[in-house]
Write a protein that holds these residues in place. Structure first.
Motif, mmCIF file in Angstrom:
data_model
loop_
_atom_site.group_PDB
_atom_site.id
_atom_site.type_symbol
_atom_site.label_atom_id
_atom_site.label_comp_id
_atom_site.label_asym_id
_atom_site.label_seq_id
_atom_site.Cartn_x
_atom_site.Cartn_y
_atom_site.Cartn_z
ATOM 1 N N UNK A 279 -36.677 74.384 6.714
ATOM 2 C CA UNK A 279 -36.269 74.690 8.085
ATOM 3 C C UNK A 279 -36.644 76.130 8.426
ATOM 4 N N UNK A 280 -36.352 76.524 9.654
ATOM 5 C CA UNK A 280 -36.663 77.886 10.070
ATOM 6 C C UNK A 280 -35.761 78.876 9.349
ATOM 7 N N UNK A 281 -36.201 80.130 9.354
ATOM 8 C CA UNK A 281 -35.390 81.187 8.747
ATOM 9 C C UNK A 281 -34.012 81.246 9.408
ATOM 10 N N UNK A 282 -33.998 81.062 10.727
ATOM 11 C CA UNK A 282 -32.735 81.066 11.492
ATOM 12 C C UNK A 282 -31.799 79.973 11.000
ATOM 13 N N UNK A 283 -32.352 78.772 10.769
ATOM 14 C CA UNK A 283 -31.522 77.652 10.342
ATOM 15 C C UNK A 283 -31.056 77.799 8.901
ATOM 16 N N UNK A 284 -31.914 78.303 8.026
ATOM 17 C CA UNK A 284 -31.499 78.506 6.633
ATOM 18 C C UNK A 284 -30.420 79.578 6.551
ATOM 19 N N UNK A 285 -30.547 80.627 7.356
ATOM 20 C CA UNK A 285 -29.499 81.650 7.390
ATOM 21 C C UNK A 285 -28.187 81.048 7.877
ATOM 22 N N UNK A 286 -28.253 80.195 8.904
ATOM 23 C CA UNK A 286 -27.039 79.527 9.366
ATOM 24 C C UNK A 286 -26.445 78.627 8.302
ATOM 25 N N UNK A 287 -27.293 77.927 7.546
ATOM 26 C CA UNK A 287 -26.810 77.075 6.457
ATOM 27 C C UNK A 287 -26.063 77.906 5.414
ATOM 28 N N UNK A 288 -26.619 79.069 5.066
ATOM 29 C CA UNK A 288 -25.961 79.926 4.075
ATOM 30 C C UNK A 288 -24.641 80.478 4.602
ATOM 31 N N UNK A 289 -24.598 80.829 5.888
ATOM 32 C CA UNK A 289 -23.342 81.305 6.467
ATOM 33 C C UNK A 289 -22.283 80.212 6.456
#
Length: 925
Positions: A279-289
């Motif tokens: 996924x996008x960097x934005x989505x992976x960051x959201x997944x980690x959050x």
């Protein structure tokens, strides 16, 4: 002089993948004008809106780190489109199969520009949908078009190859209906056969193939794009991954997963053609959050090994995501792995310099070149606090104060002060001299001669002042909550308590506690402007997609087919909220504080109501520790007011819901119930075993917890008292009083003084017990402990009564003064004690005649015996039946006397022979 090396350019976090091409095709379908003749895409407005909601959620969700495959996309289209689903699936697969050459892609993205609005856009049809370029869907489409324009010929060929692989995997599982529709069109059939047999890699020029292989062999750095090349997939060849696409979008109408990441499906299977589509960097960051919130919510019940596998794979696929180290730190922290937590924390700040995930105001110096070393110190201090090392935590946080002052980091300084207040409040220190150092003198002008409580008050006020000036609303609300707790547990005394104008009032003020709690809730209710758009939109989009199999029951999007399950659009709308989960947790903590305050003040109904409000309204956002604490309060309420049978039934439910681990609140309340029940039944052996278990929990080897140590010592002293070992019980109580006085635990001192009075009362030294009871009363008045004050008044009446019948009227007067509080808010045991003592006062009074008003005494004794039999309190129940038999004997009612005597004998036998092999309590330890 050579110039310093330039930093590497930022890697692009967005790449064009087959999944994004599929979404673009669906966007084009969404923007088609309505038609009156076949093929007409939408038969109603609700169908059109439903597809738009689905596309919006598809571009925002982050329920995994990999993009969905075509098969999953087709299944979701069937769920959300109803009767239109087959047409959409046919349309999507046909258009994908038609993209067989670079010219096809070029023509397609040229057409996509026509559905974007702008100054130069021309509406071809009156009812055609034009996407706003600044909307979420418009931005997504613009990024896809821009990425396509930047593709080299090599990248374009690579995209065509990936589209072919992407389609071939799903075509084998095509539905018969779709195959029939494909067969109806000769052109589509011809295109499909060509698509099935083509090999795009051999179709392209051989030189392109050689360049691709040469780059792979050269091990050039691969940027973190949505799609990773084959060389990147080799990083995870040593990990066996099992595909389970059904677990992601299965029917979960009645299930609530314990974890956010899919169990047993850490990463879906690697594409057989050698590609991984991230996924996008934005989505992976959201997944980690989202995973970070889940770890803090579920604590140690969160799966350690499976999530560690996910994080290790993410780190291999995307080394620049430093937040992975922070997730590994949290995972180790909540599983009590000290060394792994410390190592991952150091790694996180070594790589990221603490530049991620911290709410702060701009530094006054305007420079951030020194990194975020002070933030790392805060995390390190809180880690020491979590593992029970308060002195190390204070030393680290003191260093954070000094460094924050040097760097003029006001935000970090405010957070550090709040963290120090938390250490002093939760763990306390007998003296902070030599620990806090001199770092605080420039900011608080705090005198080192002040007590720890006074220093805590000064630091709380300073932290609140700085948080308000910096407009850090989370910290402001947290400080108000900390001030409410301080006002609850500390008397309001002046810092200079001498001189002619010094106030002599040493009392707490409940109105101040209420005020701070209301300010906390008021500030959080205005938190909407500070919410994270990425977190809010991504969470709800993820939830909406995961709930696709659930039935839709919304007036906004009515069902078109009542016999099938559709998307839960109502859930999508009703869950939209601007308040993050962390803020909801803080708001829920205020209700826990309200419940605790009403418990101390003696209002059992209000304490129970606030606990129920928390359990009802904040269960989804609460952490497991807070939720367990509320359940423990409700279980204790059941034990006090309904008996142990219902309490143990509720405890069984709580044990199934929460993992019983060392120092768990549920484990603690279980031991408390077992100890109380064992003492009431006279099972001293079991009571001592429970005391030993509490002593292990309170051991300094596993950390420092003053409240737990106090609880263990109180239980030990009460066990010795029940065994008639008065001197040992008094010694333990005196030692506990000294510890509470040393750490300024004045509320606990009131309980310890009352225990000392009971020890002297039972040992026959009522005169020695009177000062302790009076001292306990004084503490209760200062801290507004109304229910404990009523209990102390009852103990004082019992002491006066034991001095002789001459003091019966004085004891009766004391009891009558405390009865409203006892009968209104006291538990079964306290009410029974008061009724028995009142009956004894009547019987001891020379002016009272049993023959004239016997029912007064008998009613009191009957009520007490009924309540004590519910609690199985054999000693007090035997005393009640003994007094009843004595009254009946005086009245000459021999048959009733024998019944009371038989009940007395039954309870005495149970008290003297408590060992029962069938006792279920023995199997609960």
């Amino acid at each position: 002089m050579a110039s310093p090396p330039q930093p590497p350019p930022m890697t692009n976090a967005f790449a064009l993948t087959p999944h994004k091409v599929s979404v673009c095709l669906l966007l084009q379908t969404y923007a088609l004008p309505a038609q009156t003749t076949p093929p007409f895409p939408f038969s109603s407005v609700s169908q059109h809106n439903r597809l738009g909601l689905y596309l919006l959620a598809l571009t925002k969700s982050y329920d995994d780190i990999l993009e969905p495959k075509l098969e999953e996309l087709l299944n979701q289209l069937k769920e959300i489109s109803g009767s239109l689903g087959h047409w959409l699936i046919d349309h999507l697969t046909s258009r994908l199969s038609s993209l067989s050459a670079p010219d096809d892609l070029f023509s397609f993205f040229t057409e996509m520009r026509g559905i974007l609005g702008g100054l130069d856009s021309v509406v071809m049809e009156d009812n055609q949908v034009i996407l706003d370029p600044n909307s979420n869907l418009g931005l997504f489409l613009r990024r896809c078009i821009l990425t396509f324009n930047l593709l080299s010929f090599e990248g374009l060929c690579h995209l065509l190859t990936n589209i072919g692989s992407y389609c071939k995997e799903a075509m084998s599982s095509c539905m018969p209906y779709e195959t029939r529709l494909l067969d109806e069109s000769s052109n589509d059939l011809e295109t499909l056969s060509e698509y099935e047999n083509m090999d795009l890699e051999n179709f392209m020029f051989g030189k392109v193939n050689e360049e691709i292989e040469a780059r792979k062999q050269a091990s050039e750095r691969v940027p973190f794009h949505l799609h990773g090349p084959k060389a990147l997939s080799g990083l995870v060849e040593d990990i066996e991954v099992v595909a389970d696409p059904s677990s992601k979008h299965g029917d979960k109408c009645g299930e609530t997963s314990a974890y956010v990441h899919p169990p047993g499906n850490e990463l879906r299977d690697v594409d057989p053609y050698g590609e991984i589509f991230l996924r996008t960097n934005w989505q992976v960051q959201g997944y980690l959050m989202e995973q970070a919130d889940a770890i803090e919510k579920h604590d140690s019940s969160f799966s350690l090994n499976s999530f560690e596998l996910v994080l290790r794979q993410i780190k291999k696929l995307a080394p620049e995501l430093h937040r992975v180290h922070f997730l590994r730190y949290l995972n180790s922290l909540y599983h009590d792995d000290y060394f792994a937590a410390l190592d991952n924390l150091h790694r996180y700040f070594d790589y990221s310099a603490g530049a991620e995930g911290f709410d702060s105001a701009p530094s006054s110096s305007g420079s951030n070149s020194s990194g975020r070393y002070e933030i790392g110190l805060i995390y390190l201090g809180m880690m020491h606090l979590h593992f029970g090392h308060p002195k190390q935590a204070l030393q680290v946080l003191t260093e954070a104060v000094r460094f924050s002052q040097q760097q003029s980091n006001e935000s970090c300084l405010a957070y550090t002060l709040a963290a120090i207040c938390n250490v002093l409040s939760e763990f306390g220190c007998s003296s902070s001299a030599g620990v806090l150092g001199t770092s605080f003198s420039p900011i608080t002008s705090m005198d080192t001669s002040l007590s720890v409580g006074q220093q805590l008050f000064v630091l709380l006020r300073e932290s609140l002042k700085r948080a308000e000036s910096l407009k850090l609303k989370r910290l402001v609300a947290s400080n108000h909550l900390a001030l409410a707790k301080f006002d609850l547990l500390h008397v309001q005394r002046p810092l200079l308590s001498f001189g002619p104008k010094a106030s002599m009032k040493l009392r707490t003020f409940p109105i101040n506690v209420c005020k701070e709690l209301r300010l906390c809730s008021h500030l959080i209710s205005e938190f909407g402007s500070e919410s994270s758009t990425m977190t809010t939109d991504g969470v709800f989009s993820t939830t909406w997609l995961n709930n696709l199999p659930k039935s839709m029951d919304s007036p906004l999007l009515p069902q078109e087919n009542a016999h099938r399950n559709n998307c839960d659009a109502h859930r999508f709308f009703t869950q939209l909220s601007s308040v993050p989960k962390s803020v909801l947790q803080l708001l829920g903590s205020s209700y826990i504080m309200r419940s605790t305050a009403w418990e101390m003040y003696g209002s059992a109904p209000l304490a129970r109501i606030n606990s129920l409000v928390y359990a009802t309204c904040f269960a989804d956002a609460s952490s497991s520790s807070d939720a367990a604490s509320v359940h423990a309060k409700l279980i204790q309420h059941l034990a006090v007011f309904r008996g142990y049978k219902e309490a143990f039934a509720a405890l069984k439910v709580a044990e199934e819901k929460f993992l019983t681990v060392s120092k768990s609140v549920i484990l603690l309340v279980k031991l408390q119930l077992l100890h109380e029940c064992a003492l009431h039944r006279g099972n001293l052996k079991l009571a001592q075993q429970v005391c030993d278990e509490l002593g292990v929990l309170a051991s300094s080897v596993s950390g420092v917890d003053k409240d737990l140590k106090t609880e263990a010592s109180l239980r030990h002293a009460r066990t010795l008292l029940a065994a008639n070992q008065f001197s040992q019980a008094a010694a333990v109580a005196h030692s506990l009083f000294c510890m509470c006085y040393k750490f300024n635990m004045q509320v606990q001192n009131a309980t310890v003084l009352l225990l000392l009075a009971e020890i002297h009362k039972k040992s026959g030294n009522a005169v020695l017990g009177l000062p302790y009871a009076l001292a306990s009363l004084s503490f209760c008045q200062s801290f507004n402990l109304d229910l404990l004050k009523a209990s102390a008044t009852l103990t004082l009446a019992e002491l006066w009564l034991s001095l002789g019948s001459n003091h019966a009227k004085r004891a009766l007067t004391l009891i009558h003064g405390a009865l409203p509080m006892i009968l209104g808010h006291g538990g079964l045991e306290l009410q029974a004690r008061a009724q028995i003592t009142e009956a004894k006062c009547y019987l001891s009074d020379p002016s009272y005649s049993v023959f004239e008003d016997s029912e007064v005494v008998l009613d009191l004794l009957r009520q007490a015996s009924d309540e004590l039999q519910v609690l199985e309190y054999h000693e007090l129940a035997a005393e009640a039946f003994y007094l009843m038999a004595h009254v009946f004997d005086k009245l000459g009612q021999l048959e009733r006397r024998e019944e009371a005597a038989a009940s007395f004998k039954e309870h005495m036998m149970a008290l003297e022979n408590p060992q029962d092999e069938d006792d279920p309590l023995l199997n609960m330890l």
